[in-house]
Structures are given as structure tokens and as C-alpha cells.
Design an enzyme around this catalytic site. Structure first.
Site, PDB file in Angstrom:
ATOM      1  N   LYS A  30      45.224  48.457  40.789  1.00  0.00           N
ATOM      2  CA  LYS A  30      44.052  49.193  40.286  1.00  0.00           C
ATOM      3  C   LYS A  30      44.291  50.704  40.354  1.00  0.00           C
ATOM      4  O   LYS A  30      45.039  51.178  41.211  1.00  0.00           O
ATOM      5  CB  LYS A  30      42.907  48.796  41.218  1.00  0.00           C
ATOM      6  CG  LYS A  30      41.603  49.488  41.063  1.00  0.00           C
ATOM      7  CD  LYS A  30      40.675  48.959  42.166  1.00  0.00           C
ATOM      8  CE  LYS A  30      39.382  49.725  42.221  1.00  0.00           C
ATOM      9  NZ  LYS A  30      39.503  51.099  42.702  1.00  0.00           N
ATOM     10  N   LYS A  57      49.508  53.295  44.002  1.00  0.00           N
ATOM     11  CA  LYS A  57      50.761  52.804  43.392  1.00  0.00           C
ATOM     12  C   LYS A  57      51.853  53.866  43.410  1.00  0.00           C
ATOM     13  O   LYS A  57      52.989  53.604  43.790  1.00  0.00           O
ATOM     14  CB  LYS A  57      50.539  52.411  41.913  1.00  0.00           C
ATOM     15  CG  LYS A  57      49.594  51.278  41.684  1.00  0.00           C
ATOM     16  CD  LYS A  57      49.390  51.022  40.203  1.00  0.00           C
ATOM     17  CE  LYS A  57      48.690  52.164  39.499  1.00  0.00           C
ATOM     18  NZ  LYS A  57      47.300  52.361  39.916  1.00  0.00           N
ATOM     19  N   LYS A  74      48.725  59.113  33.127  1.00  0.00           N
ATOM     20  CA  LYS A  74      48.439  60.199  34.090  1.00  0.00           C
ATOM     21  C   LYS A  74      49.704  61.012  34.385  1.00  0.00           C
ATOM     22  O   LYS A  74      49.638  62.128  34.876  1.00  0.00           O
ATOM     23  CB  LYS A  74      47.907  59.536  35.379  1.00  0.00           C
ATOM     24  CG  LYS A  74      46.905  60.346  36.152  1.00  0.00           C
ATOM     25  CD  LYS A  74      46.206  59.415  37.169  1.00  0.00           C
ATOM     26  CE  LYS A  74      46.450  59.805  38.609  1.00  0.00           C
ATOM     27  NZ  LYS A  74      46.199  58.720  39.572  1.00  0.00           N
ATOM     28  N   ASP A 117      44.725  47.671  35.743  1.00  0.00           N
ATOM     29  CA  ASP A 117      44.275  46.313  35.508  1.00  0.00           C
ATOM     30  C   ASP A 117      44.848  45.889  34.163  1.00  0.00           C
ATOM     31  O   ASP A 117      44.354  46.289  33.136  1.00  0.00           O
ATOM     32  CB  ASP A 117      42.754  46.261  35.454  1.00  0.00           C
ATOM     33  CG  ASP A 117      42.119  47.273  36.412  1.00  0.00           C
ATOM     34  OD1 ASP A 117      42.805  48.233  36.810  1.00  0.00           O
ATOM     35  OD2 ASP A 117      40.948  47.121  36.732  1.00  0.00           O
TER      36      ASP A 117
HETATM   37  P1  ADP Z   1      47.649  55.427  41.902  1.00  0.00           P
HETATM   38  O1  ADP Z   1      49.046  55.772  41.521  1.00  0.00           O
HETATM   39  O2  ADP Z   1      47.472  53.972  42.199  1.00  0.00           O
HETATM   40  O3  ADP Z   1      46.637  55.919  40.919  1.00  0.00           O
HETATM   41  P2  ADP Z   1      48.058  57.364  44.013  1.00  0.00           P
HETATM   42  O4  ADP Z   1      49.368  56.910  44.563  1.00  0.00           O
HETATM   43  O5  ADP Z   1      48.050  58.550  43.128  1.00  0.00           O
HETATM   44  O6  ADP Z   1      47.317  56.154  43.292  1.00  0.00           O
HETATM   45  O7  ADP Z   1      47.113  57.579  45.275  1.00  0.00           O
HETATM   46  C1  ADP Z   1      45.803  58.093  45.171  1.00  0.00           C
HETATM   47  C2  ADP Z   1      45.496  58.936  46.394  1.00  0.00           C
HETATM   48  O8  ADP Z   1      45.448  58.121  47.560  1.00  0.00           O
HETATM   49  C3  ADP Z   1      46.554  60.014  46.658  1.00  0.00           C
HETATM   50  O9  ADP Z   1      45.904  61.215  47.004  1.00  0.00           O
HETATM   51  C4  ADP Z   1      47.325  59.474  47.857  1.00  0.00           C
HETATM   52  O10 ADP Z   1      47.839  60.490  48.666  1.00  0.00           O
HETATM   53  C5  ADP Z   1      46.268  58.668  48.591  1.00  0.00           C
HETATM   54  N1  ADP Z   1      46.833  57.562  49.393  1.00  0.00           N
HETATM   55  C6  ADP Z   1      47.632  56.561  48.936  1.00  0.00           C
HETATM   56  N2  ADP Z   1      47.946  55.716  49.942  1.00  0.00           N
HETATM   57  C7  ADP Z   1      47.347  56.192  51.052  1.00  0.00           C
HETATM   58  C8  ADP Z   1      47.287  55.767  52.432  1.00  0.00           C
HETATM   59  N3  ADP Z   1      47.913  54.656  52.863  1.00  0.00           N
HETATM   60  N4  ADP Z   1      46.574  56.545  53.298  1.00  0.00           N
HETATM   61  C9  ADP Z   1      45.932  57.658  52.874  1.00  0.00           C
HETATM   62  N5  ADP Z   1      45.941  58.107  51.617  1.00  0.00           N
HETATM   63  C10 ADP Z   1      46.631  57.386  50.704  1.00  0.00           C
HETATM   64 MG    MG Z   2      49.755  56.677  39.798  1.00  0.00          MG
END
Ligand code: ADP
Ligand code: MG
Length: 267
Positions: A8, A13, A39, A126
Site C-alpha cells: 500500500k 516500500k 512518485k 494496490d
Molecule cells: P512507500 O514507498 O511505501 O510509499 P516510504 O518508504 O516512502 O513508503 O515510507 C513512508 C514514510 O514512512 C517515510 O517517511 C519513511 O521514512 C517512513 N518509514 C518507513 N518505515 C518506517 C519504520 N519502520 N519506522 C518509522 N518510519 C518509517
Molecule cells: Mg515509494
């Protein structure tokens, strides 16, 4: 080996992918991470900046593939990890699958696609259309990032369904779930009881992981100056080691949305 990381939006990710990529590189593998999210910030914590996307570069060169060089689209990231951002289709038009297809085509023409020990695709959200499921056509393993909540597990189930579908025609397996930003796991456990699949790791909410995004660094880079963060790197090394052991993985079983709805709800 080709990996596809799904989950999600906002679940972690890209953060998880970048750290797994470095962990794989630490194990001596030549790694390429391909961000497949419009993104286009997948590789940000590896490079420290937003690299140009394949689609931007192709547009700039009027889709003359022969004018595109490796250094136009492949950027060096932390720990020796190479980075590519596919970019997105025009908002509200176009298809994410087309973008992934063009990216793979270009990398093949650059003789880069088969040059790596591991290619990791970081794919948004998703999967509901064939376009965003496109990276599964290339992957040996899919890994799903989820928290302990309904929405992420619901998305996980849709992704699992896509893996089952693709596994009919491709040698694709679901490597397992990565629990992220959660110390609770009761719903994750409930889900895997119903749709059996490995749980590769469960990472809690860690303030330094949140900070890593702001700093544009992986946890491995942060640990260089703050060795107290090595314990966080160990989570990612553990995931990398399990995947490198080429686990059997699973072809997920089918659980209709409605069943999952009642399974994960309190009624
Ligand atoms: P996605 O790629 O799924 O959209 P991101 O990797 O960009 O998500 O993560 C979204 C936010 O959540 C980022 O600011 C990241 O630093 C934070 N984050 C991810 N995993 C953790 C974790 N285990 N603890 C704290 N913050 C986290
Ligand atoms: Mg991402």
C-alpha cells in the site's frame, strides 16, 4: 535474481527496498534498484537526490533509444547500489505497465538488464490493473510490505491474488510479507493463517527510519557515524539473507475480499 516489492502507498516500500538493496550489496551482490512508482522517490535514500526518470529522459530524446546512454538513466547510489527511476505515465492518462515495459526495454538495449545479480523493482500500491502488475512478469519473488492494519493487509491480499494469477504463466513465487512500522502482529498472523505465506521480518516503528527519509540516507549510511543503529541494519540483512537462500516461497491461495473483510474485522 529479480525481486518485486509491493505494498500500500506510504507503507514503507521504498525505505525498505533501499535498505534491502544495500544489505544485498553488503553480501557481495551487484544490485540495481528500479523505482516503478510515479512518485519517483524510490531511490532517494540511496542517491540523496531525485534522479531523472527514464520517461523524462526518453521524452527529452524524442524516444530515440539509440541516443540514451547508461549514465543518462543509471545513477550510482550508496553502497554500490545502482539506481533507476522509471517515472510515471502522464497523470490521468497512460499506463504504468507501459512505463515499466519501456524501462525494461531500454535497460535491455543498454545491456544492463542481465548484468546484475539482483534487480529489485519497487512498485506502488494496490495492484488492481495489469499495468502495475507488470514487474511481476520479470520477478522471481514478490515481497509485500504491510503493517498490522486492515488497509495494508487488504492491499496485500490483492497483490497476493495478482501473484497467483501471474504464477500460472511465470516462474514467480511470493517470497513473503515484511511487517513494517508495527510492533503488533495479531492481524498479520491472522491473515497468514488464512492465506499461508512466510513472514520474512517484522520491523517496529523506529524514529531513525523516519529520519533517514529526511536525511536522504539509508540506515547503513547512518550507522557509519552512529553504530547504535546497526541493530536496524540487521533487520534488513536478515531479509536479504533469506532471499539469497532462494526460498521455496508460495503461490498464494485465494481468499475473496468479502471473506478477508470479516476475518480482519471484529464481527
Ligand atoms: P512507500 O514507498 O511505501 O510509499 P516510504 O518508504 O516512502 O513508503 O515510507 C513512508 C514514510 O514512512 C517515510 O517517511 C519513511 O521514512 C517512513 N518509514 C518507513 N518505515 C518506517 C519504520 N519502520 N519506522 C518509522 N518510519 C518509517
Ligand atoms: Mg515509494
Amino acid at each position: 535474481m529479480k525481486l518485486a516489492v509491493y505494498g500500500k502507498g506510504g507503507i514503507g516500500k521504498s525505505t525498505t527496498s533501499c535498505n534491502i538493496s544495500v544489505a544485498l550489496a553488503r553480501r557481495g551482490k551487484k544490485v540495481l534498484q528500479i523505482g516503478c512508482d510515479p512518485k519517483h522517490d524510490s531511490t532517494f535514500t540511496l542517491t540523496g537526490f531525485l534522479i531523472p526518470t527514464i520517461i523524462d529522459t526518453l521524452q527529452e530524446k524524442d524516444y530515440h533509444y539509440e541516443d540514451v546512454w547508461s549514465e543518462d538513466v543509471i545513477y550510482k547510489g550508496y553502497g554500490g547500489v545502482d539506481c533507476v527511476e522509471a517515472g510515471g505515465p502522464p497523470a490521468g492518462a497512460g499506463c504504468g505497465g507501459y512505463v515499466v515495459g519501456e524501462t525494461v526495454k531500454l535497460l535491455k538495449e543498454l545491456n544492463a538488464f542481465d548484468e546484475y545479480d539482483v534487480i529489485l523493482f519497487d512498485v506502488l500500491g494496490d495492484v488492481v490493473c495489469g499495468g502495475f502488475a507488470a514487474p511481476l512478469n520479470y520477478a522471481d519473488y514478490c515481497m509485500i510490505v504491510t503493517d498490522n492494519g486492515f488497509d495494508a493487509l487488504f492491499a496485500a491480499n490483492r497483490i497476493a491474488a495478482s501473484v497467483r494469477e501471474k504464477a500460472r504463466t511465470h516462474p514467480l513465487r511470493l517470497g513473503g510479507l515484511i511487517g513494517n512500522r508495527t510492533s503488533k502482529r495479531d492481524l498479520i498472523d491472522k491473515y497468514v493463517e488464512t492465506v499461508p505465506m512466510p513472514i520474512l521480518e517484522i520491523l517496529p516503528l523506529i524514529e531513525d527510519i523516519r529520519v533517514s527519509r529526511v536525511k536522504g540516507k539509508t540506515l547503513f549510511e547512518m550507522a557509519e557515524t552512529d553504530p547504535s543503529l546497526n541493530y536496524v541494519c540487521d533487520y534488513y540483512l536478515n531479509i536479504a539473507d533469506q532471499i539469497l537462500a532462494r526460498p521455496e516461497g508460495v503461490v498464494p491461495t485465494d481468499t475473496p475480499d468479502r471473506e478477508l473483510f470479516s476475518l480482519l474485522s471484529d464481527f
